[in-house]
Design a protein around this motif. Structure first.
Motif, short mmCIF file in Angstrom:
data_model
loop_
_atom_site.label_atom_id
_atom_site.label_comp_id
_atom_site.label_asym_id
_atom_site.label_seq_id
_atom_site.Cartn_x
_atom_site.Cartn_y
_atom_site.Cartn_z
N PHE A 92 0.85 -1.20 0.00
CA PHE A 92 0.00 0.00 0.00
C PHE A 92 0.88 1.24 0.00
N ALA A 94 0.04 3.99 -1.88
CA ALA A 94 -0.74 5.18 -2.25
C ALA A 94 -0.82 6.17 -1.09
N VAL A 96 -3.37 7.95 0.25
CA VAL A 96 -4.83 8.05 0.25
C VAL A 96 -5.25 9.27 1.08
N PRO A 125 -12.33 5.48 4.32
CA PRO A 125 -11.98 4.15 4.83
C PRO A 125 -10.46 3.96 4.77
N ILE A 127 -7.86 1.72 3.71
CA ILE A 127 -7.84 0.57 2.79
C ILE A 127 -6.86 -0.48 3.28
N LEU A 128 -5.69 -0.03 3.67
CA LEU A 128 -4.67 -0.94 4.19
C LEU A 128 -5.17 -1.69 5.42
N PHE A 145 3.07 1.92 3.96
CA PHE A 145 4.06 3.00 3.93
C PHE A 145 3.68 4.03 4.98
N LYS A 159 1.77 2.95 13.69
CA LYS A 159 0.96 2.63 12.50
C LYS A 159 0.91 1.12 12.26
N LYS A 163 -2.71 -0.60 12.28
CA LYS A 163 -3.29 -1.07 11.02
C LYS A 163 -3.21 -2.59 10.87
O1 C5P Z 1 -2.35 6.65 8.26
P1 C5P Z 1 -1.48 6.93 7.10
O2 C5P Z 1 -2.21 7.56 5.95
O3 C5P Z 1 -0.22 7.65 7.41
O4 C5P Z 1 -1.02 5.46 6.63
C1 C5P Z 1 -0.26 5.29 5.50
C2 C5P Z 1 -0.43 3.89 5.00
O5 C5P Z 1 -1.79 3.48 5.02
C3 C5P Z 1 -0.01 3.78 3.57
O6 C5P Z 1 0.44 2.45 3.35
C4 C5P Z 1 -1.31 4.08 2.83
O7 C5P Z 1 -1.29 3.56 1.52
C5 C5P Z 1 -2.32 3.39 3.72
N1 C5P Z 1 -3.65 4.02 3.75
C6 C5P Z 1 -4.74 3.39 3.16
N2 C5P Z 1 -5.98 3.98 3.23
C7 C5P Z 1 -6.15 5.14 3.88
C8 C5P Z 1 -5.06 5.80 4.48
C9 C5P Z 1 -3.82 5.21 4.38
O8 C5P Z 1 -4.57 2.33 2.56
N3 C5P Z 1 -7.36 5.69 3.95
#
Ligand code: C5P
Length: 223
Positions: A92, A94, A96, A125, A127-128, A145, A159, A163
């Motif tokens: 992951f 991106a 987001v 949401p 996603i990760l 990431f 994190k 997560k």
């Molecule tokens: O919480 P944060 O945005 O810093 O976390 C970063 C990580 O979580 C990245 O791997 C990012 O792709 C993923 N992420 C996600 N969906 C979100 C927020 C972050 O997949 N809504």
């Protein structure tokens, strides 16, 4: 011939920013270029994997040998990720958007007597976290990431726990680092057990080294 340590593996990569609509012509966006995520997808494909890259809006070319699914918003990205599973490895990368506009306008918002509009934001949401916390069909290796501007390792550790992923690739994206949009990256690999700091490298070299590491971690297991 190149070594193919990911031959027969399915790999999912998210990359780029998301664009969250305000109205038909305006979006909330961020400065992610997609370079690191796209380089990871290319490196995984070069290592023999069957790769799906779910990408937000970027201005860089599609990597060779990769199935690319283009999305705009976080919710579209989440749906594309769900559709791309199962996978042996999910990365992951991106950036987001944390928030989206609660109710985007069907028509262009006009300047007027009412003054500037107030945008009410709601959380997107994660996603990760959604994939990492799946009861069934969780990819054996889930990598996130962490792009931070301060206390990089500390934030990456929390994190990881929050997560539920297996590994966090942490990097410093403070404006003077030049990482955001640039060609080089300095990363640290953070797992529950340890922190490993890597030297500064091109994003391509980071991608190749990460893919070699992920392949080693996956070892002989197959989803
Ligand atoms: O919480 P944060 O945005 O810093 O976390 C970063 C990580 O979580 C990245 O791997 C990012 O792709 C993923 N992420 C996600 N969906 C979100 C927020 C972050 O997949 N809504």
């Amino acid at each position: 011939d190149r070594p193919q340590p990911l031959k027969g593996r399915r790999v999912l990569v998210t990359s780029g920013p998301t664009h969250e609509p305000i109205d038909p012509v305006r979006v909330l966006a961020n400065r992610s270029s997609g370079r690191q995520g796209h380089a990871l997808a290319a490196a995984a494909a070069a290592a023999g994997a069957e790769v799906t890259l779910v990408s937000g809006p970027v201005s860089i070319p599609d990597p060779a040998g990769v199935r690319v699914v283009k999305v705009e918003s976080a919710r579209e990205m989440q749906a594309a990720v769900d559709a791309a599973l199962p996978a042996d490895l999910a990365i992951f990368a991106a950036a987001v958007a944390d928030w989206r506009v609660e109710a985007d306008s069907a028509q262009k918002i006009k300047k007027g007597a009412g003054g500037p509009p107030t945008l009410t934001l709601v959380e997107n949401p994660d996603i990760l976290a959604g994939v990492a916390r799946r009861a069934e069909g969780r990819p054996p290796l889930v990598v996130g990431f962490a792009a931070e501007t301060e206390n990089v390792i500390e934030h990456a550790r929390s994190k990881l726990a929050r997560k539920g992923c297996d590994l966090i690739v942490a990097n410093d994206v403070s404006p003077d680092s030049g990482v955001m949009g640039g060609d080089r990256n300095t990363v640290a690999l953070v797992s529950a057990e340890e922190v490993e700091r890597w030297d500064a490298m091109s994003k391509q070299a980071v991608a190749e080294a990460l893919v070699a590491r992920f392949a080693a971690l996956l070892g002989g297991t197959s989803a």
